[in-house]
Design a protein around this motif. Structure first.
Motif, PDB file in Angstrom:
ATOM      1  N   ASN A   1       0.847  -1.185   0.000  1.00 49.34           N
ATOM      2  CA  ASN A   1       0.000   0.000   0.000  1.00 49.34           C
ATOM      3  C   ASN A   1       0.887   1.242   0.000  1.00 49.34           C
ATOM      4  OD1 ASN A   1      -2.274  -1.608   0.157  1.00 49.34           O
ATOM      5  ND2 ASN A   1      -2.493  -1.416   2.369  1.00 49.34           N
ATOM      6  N   GLY A   2       0.812   2.012  -1.077  1.00 48.11           N
ATOM      7  CA  GLY A   2       1.619   3.216  -1.197  1.00 48.11           C
ATOM      8  C   GLY A   2       0.788   4.401  -1.631  1.00 48.11           C
ATOM      9  N   GLY A   3       1.465   5.518  -1.870  1.00 45.61           N
ATOM     10  CA  GLY A   3       0.768   6.749  -2.168  1.00 45.61           C
ATOM     11  C   GLY A   3       0.581   7.059  -3.642  1.00 45.61           C
ATOM     12  N   GLY A   4       1.462   6.566  -4.493  1.00 46.86           N
ATOM     13  CA  GLY A   4       1.338   6.891  -5.909  1.00 46.86           C
ATOM     14  C   GLY A   4       2.618   6.635  -6.657  1.00 46.86           C
ATOM     15  N   ILE A   5       2.606   6.931  -7.952  1.00 42.68           N
ATOM     16  CA  ILE A   5       3.770   6.714  -8.802  1.00 42.68           C
ATOM     17  C   ILE A   5       3.964   7.894  -9.742  1.00 42.68           C
ATOM     18  CG2 ILE A   5       3.742   4.195  -8.770  1.00 42.68           C
ATOM     19  CD1 ILE A   5       2.229   4.408 -11.506  1.00 42.68           C
ATOM     20  N   TRP A   6       5.053   7.840 -10.462  1.00 35.57           N
ATOM     21  CA  TRP A   6       5.430   8.886 -11.406  1.00 35.57           C
ATOM     22  C   TRP A   6       4.515   8.905 -12.637  1.00 35.57           C
ATOM     23  CZ3 TRP A   6       6.307   6.263 -15.836  1.00 35.57           C
ATOM     24  CH2 TRP A   6       6.716   4.926 -15.724  1.00 35.57           C
ATOM     25  N   TYR A   7       4.549  10.053 -13.324  1.00 41.26           N
ATOM     26  CA  TYR A   7       3.846  10.196 -14.606  1.00 41.26           C
ATOM     27  C   TYR A   7       4.605  11.229 -15.423  1.00 41.26           C
ATOM     28  CZ  TYR A   7       0.272  11.361 -18.055  1.00 41.26           C
ATOM     29  OH  TYR A   7      -0.407  11.587 -19.232  1.00 41.26           O
ATOM     30  N   ARG A   8       4.751  10.987 -16.739  1.00 39.95           N
ATOM     31  CA  ARG A   8       5.490  11.889 -17.621  1.00 39.95           C
ATOM     32  C   ARG A   8       4.536  12.450 -18.672  1.00 39.95           C
ATOM     33  NH1 ARG A   8       9.120   7.004 -17.466  1.00 39.95           N
ATOM     34  NH2 ARG A   8      10.598   7.433 -15.775  1.00 39.95           N
ATOM     35  N   ASN A   9       4.416  13.747 -18.725  1.00 37.97           N
ATOM     36  CA  ASN A   9       3.470  14.392 -19.630  1.00 37.97           C
ATOM     37  C   ASN A   9       3.787  14.087 -21.099  1.00 37.97           C
ATOM     38  OD1 ASN A   9       1.874  15.656 -17.657  1.00 37.97           O
ATOM     39  ND2 ASN A   9       3.338  17.338 -17.470  1.00 37.97           N
ATOM     40  N   ARG A  10       2.741  14.045 -21.893  1.00 36.37           N
ATOM     41  CA  ARG A  10       2.880  13.801 -23.327  1.00 36.37           C
ATOM     42  C   ARG A  10       3.536  15.012 -24.001  1.00 36.37           C
ATOM     43  NH1 ARG A  10      -0.274  10.406 -26.693  1.00 36.37           N
ATOM     44  NH2 ARG A  10      -1.737  10.084 -24.978  1.00 36.37           N
ATOM     45  N   THR A  11       4.380  14.747 -24.984  1.00 35.31           N
ATOM     46  CA  THR A  11       4.978  15.816 -25.783  1.00 35.31           C
ATOM     47  C   THR A  11       4.439  15.722 -27.210  1.00 35.31           C
ATOM     48  OG1 THR A  11       6.891  14.458 -26.369  1.00 35.31           O
ATOM     49  CG2 THR A  11       7.085  15.820 -24.403  1.00 35.31           C
ATOM     50  N   GLU A  12       4.497  16.829 -27.938  1.00 26.53           N
ATOM     51  CA  GLU A  12       3.876  16.908 -29.262  1.00 26.53           C
ATOM     52  C   GLU A  12       4.480  15.927 -30.257  1.00 26.53           C
ATOM     53  OE1 GLU A  12       3.874  20.842 -30.780  1.00 26.53           O
ATOM     54  OE2 GLU A  12       2.581  21.664 -29.187  1.00 26.53           O
ATOM     55  N   GLU A  13       5.791  15.691 -30.158  1.00 29.37           N
ATOM     56  CA  GLU A  13       6.448  14.853 -31.163  1.00 29.37           C
ATOM     57  C   GLU A  13       6.298  13.355 -30.898  1.00 29.37           C
ATOM     58  OE1 GLU A  13       9.499  15.537 -27.921  1.00 29.37           O
ATOM     59  OE2 GLU A  13       7.949  16.707 -28.952  1.00 29.37           O
ATOM     60  N   GLN A  14       5.759  12.978 -29.744  1.00 30.81           N
ATOM     61  CA  GLN A  14       5.668  11.561 -29.401  1.00 30.81           C
ATOM     62  C   GLN A  14       4.588  10.835 -30.206  1.00 30.81           C
ATOM     63  OE1 GLN A  14       5.015  11.744 -25.138  1.00 30.81           O
ATOM     64  NE2 GLN A  14       7.019  10.833 -24.740  1.00 30.81           N
ATOM     65  N   THR A  15       4.937   9.646 -30.651  1.00 28.37           N
ATOM     66  CA  THR A  15       3.914   8.744 -31.156  1.00 28.37           C
ATOM     67  C   THR A  15       3.166   8.172 -29.955  1.00 28.37           C
ATOM     68  OG1 THR A  15       5.362   6.800 -31.055  1.00 28.37           O
ATOM     69  CG2 THR A  15       5.395   8.105 -33.098  1.00 28.37           C
ATOM     70  N   GLU A  16       2.032   7.520 -30.213  1.00 29.13           N
ATOM     71  CA  GLU A  16       1.292   6.898 -29.114  1.00 29.13           C
ATOM     72  C   GLU A  16       2.143   5.817 -28.438  1.00 29.13           C
ATOM     73  OE1 GLU A  16      -1.507   6.186 -26.307  1.00 29.13           O
ATOM     74  OE2 GLU A  16      -1.542   7.825 -27.778  1.00 29.13           O
ATOM     75  N   MET A  17       2.882   5.056 -29.237  1.00 29.64           N
ATOM     76  CA  MET A  17       3.736   4.026 -28.655  1.00 29.64           C
ATOM     77  C   MET A  17       4.823   4.644 -27.785  1.00 29.64           C
ATOM     78  SD  MET A  17       4.495   0.823 -28.265  1.00 29.64           S
ATOM     79  CE  MET A  17       3.896  -0.236 -29.586  1.00 29.64           C
ATOM     80  N   ALA A  18       5.430   5.720 -28.247  1.00 29.91           N
ATOM     81  CA  ALA A  18       6.474   6.383 -27.461  1.00 29.91           C
ATOM     82  C   ALA A  18       5.913   6.911 -26.146  1.00 29.91           C
ATOM     83  CB  ALA A  18       7.103   7.519 -28.265  1.00 29.91           C
ATOM     84  N   PHE A  19       4.722   7.507 -26.211  1.00 29.81           N
ATOM     85  CA  PHE A  19       4.092   8.005 -24.981  1.00 29.81           C
ATOM     86  C   PHE A  19       3.848   6.874 -23.998  1.00 29.81           C
ATOM     87  CE2 PHE A  19       0.032   8.587 -22.690  1.00 29.81           C
ATOM     88  CZ  PHE A  19       0.421   9.611 -21.833  1.00 29.81           C
ATOM     89  N   GLN A  20       3.304   5.755 -24.493  1.00 31.60           N
ATOM     90  CA  GLN A  20       2.995   4.660 -23.583  1.00 31.60           C
ATOM     91  C   GLN A  20       4.270   4.006 -23.034  1.00 31.60           C
ATOM     92  OE1 GLN A  20      -0.069   1.884 -24.639  1.00 31.60           O
ATOM     93  NE2 GLN A  20      -1.430   3.458 -25.460  1.00 31.60           N
ATOM     94  N   CYS A  21       5.289   3.870 -23.870  1.00 35.86           N
ATOM     95  CA  CYS A  21       6.550   3.294 -23.378  1.00 35.86           C
ATOM     96  C   CYS A  21       7.195   4.205 -22.341  1.00 35.86           C
ATOM     97  CB  CYS A  21       7.507   3.050 -24.542  1.00 35.86           C
ATOM     98  SG  CYS A  21       7.049   1.650 -25.581  1.00 35.86           S
TER      99      CYS A  21
END
Length: 437
Positions: A205-225
């Motif tokens: 049981n923890g508080g949360g995890i990291w998240y990295r905002n989407r950038t304009e040049e990213q493909t959907e695969m790059a964003f998800q990876c």
């Protein structure tokens, strides 16, 4: 599935303690022939654990050298080379031609002259990378979990059998199995300190995890990876990515794996309820049942402001054990571990490098795969709201990452992870989700 290990074909003793058969390894043969004991290793996956495992290798006391890296992203691969070169200088020798970039970069890395490969990529990518490393005849350290679906687990189990035929070292990042405090506590439980184990409780049981905002040049695969934790085909959800440690301990001390699971879970706080950023749950609760009817109760969550707790407990016919706290209360009296507590991430590499140096081989691949599947079984029970049988899911469970061997950074992710026209990702709904679709 008759060719795969059953859930009950499970040794109570840790592989780290027993170490398996003593064999003359490739490293031992070539090292002595060349007058050197150097172990050359390569890194697939330059994230936090990839860098951490490399540092642990350097600190293991062995004569090791990093000779190649691979990552989906050029920036991460370059940053790893630069950072480790500054800190460990002569232990890092990665020329420009040994930096590989892309989702298929691991294939080129495996052609490099290296004795050992670290696989520290998102779980969805590990089955094919592990299989390729075994085919290439490399010794392997692979972080947990080793897959994100039943198909991947079956693939890993098949590769484990091949690794045994080739006498390859396979270490898995379930580091509690290398810590003296766990080894002694669970050893005492196996010796009857609390009688027969009738129930276990395990928590992450923890508080949360990291998240990295989407950038304009990213493909959907790059964003998800780049945000792999938030997509179940890549991470397996929190129950696989983190809670696997506690589930592994529960099965280890029980000496077997469960026959079924029912569970519940959902999303209360995940990304403030925004389904355009993540598709995983933020809380799960599972009731696992073993063949003898005994239970393992599991809690895993990321909920800010809630009780945080990472631990394991066992209840027996003659006492109880705080396993993570290394304490036992039984009919024979109270006991508490009095030795030096070990840091597992470092100890697992100390053990692995020392064994290779001695020419000894042990293989943790089987329990790594089965503990991973225990977490997958729990996730599918929570996603579906149904009672799921181990054998049914292992044989017929939903495949989250089809065609994954051929993915590139420009390939669309699997259909189950594609956003809809409104940008929202598919979210599993208990009562509607089909674990066998």
């Amino acid at each position: 599935m008759e060719n795969h290990p059953s859930r009950r074909n499970f040794l109570k003793t840790s592989t780290a303690a027993a170490a398996g058969a003593t064999l003359t390894s490739t490293i031992a043969r070539t090292a002595h022939a060349q007058g050197s004991d150097e172990i050359k290793f390569a890194l697939i996956g330059c994230g936090g654990r990839g860098n951490g495992a490399s540092v642990n290798m350097f600190k293991s006391g062995g004569n090791v050298k990093l000779v190649a890296v691979a990552d989906a992203f050029d920036g991460k691969a370059s940053a790893t080379i630069n950072s480790l070169s500054k800190r460990y200088k002569d232990k890092v020798d990665v020329p420009a031609e040994h930096k590989f970039v892309g989702l298929d970069a691991y294939k080129k890395l495996l052609e490099v002259d290296a004795d050992l490969v670290i696989i520290a990529t998102p779980p969805g990518f590990k089955p094919q990378q592990f299989e390729a490393a075994v085919k290439a005849g490399k010794h392997i350290f692979m972080e947990k979990p080793v897959a994100s679906d039943a198909t991947g687990v079956r693939r890993v189990l098949a590769s484990v059998e091949e690794s045994k035929k080739k006498n390859l070292m396979v270490g898995i990042g379930l580091q509690r199995r290398h810590e003296a405090q766990y080894l002694e506590t669970i050893g005492r439980i196996h010796d009857g300190a609390i009688g027969d184990v009738i129930a276990t409780r395990v928590y992450w049981n923890g508080g949360g995890i990291w998240y990295r905002n989407r950038t304009e040049e990213q493909t959907e695969m790059a964003f998800q990876c780049n945000n792999w934790y938030h997509f179940n085909w890549l991470s397996g959800d929190q129950i696989c990515e983190q809670h696997i440690h506690n589930l592994d301990v529960g099965c280890w001390l029980k000496g077997e794996y469960p026959v079924e699971c029912n569970g519940m879970g959902g999303r209360e706080q995940r990304m403030d309820g925004d389904p355009t950023k993540s598709q995983i749950f933020d809380h799960t609760f599972c009731e696992y049942t073993f063949a003898d009817g005994t239970k393992m109760f599991s809690q895993g969550r990321h909920l800010k402001g809630s009780w945080t707790h990472v631990a394991e407990y066992a209840h027996g016919t003659k006492g109880t054990a705080d396993v993570s706290g290394s304490q036992i209360s039984g009919e024979g009296g109270d006991w508490k571990f009095s030795g030096q507590r070990q840091q597992g991430h470092q100890q697992e590499q100390n053990d692995l490098i020392a064994a290779l140096g001695r020419g000894e081989i042990y293989n943790e691949g089987e329990y790594g795969a089965l503990s991973t599947f225990t977490a997958i079984l729990g996730r599918e029970a929570c996603y579906s709201g149904k009672v799921i049988k181990w054998d049914d899911l292992l044989n017929k469970g939903r495949e989250l990452a089809p065609g994954i061997d051929d993915y590139t950074i420009d390939t669309p992710p699997p259909e189950s992870a594609l956003p809809g026209p409104d940008g929202k990702y598919p979210i599993p709904v208990p009562g509607q989700y089909d674990p066998f679709a």
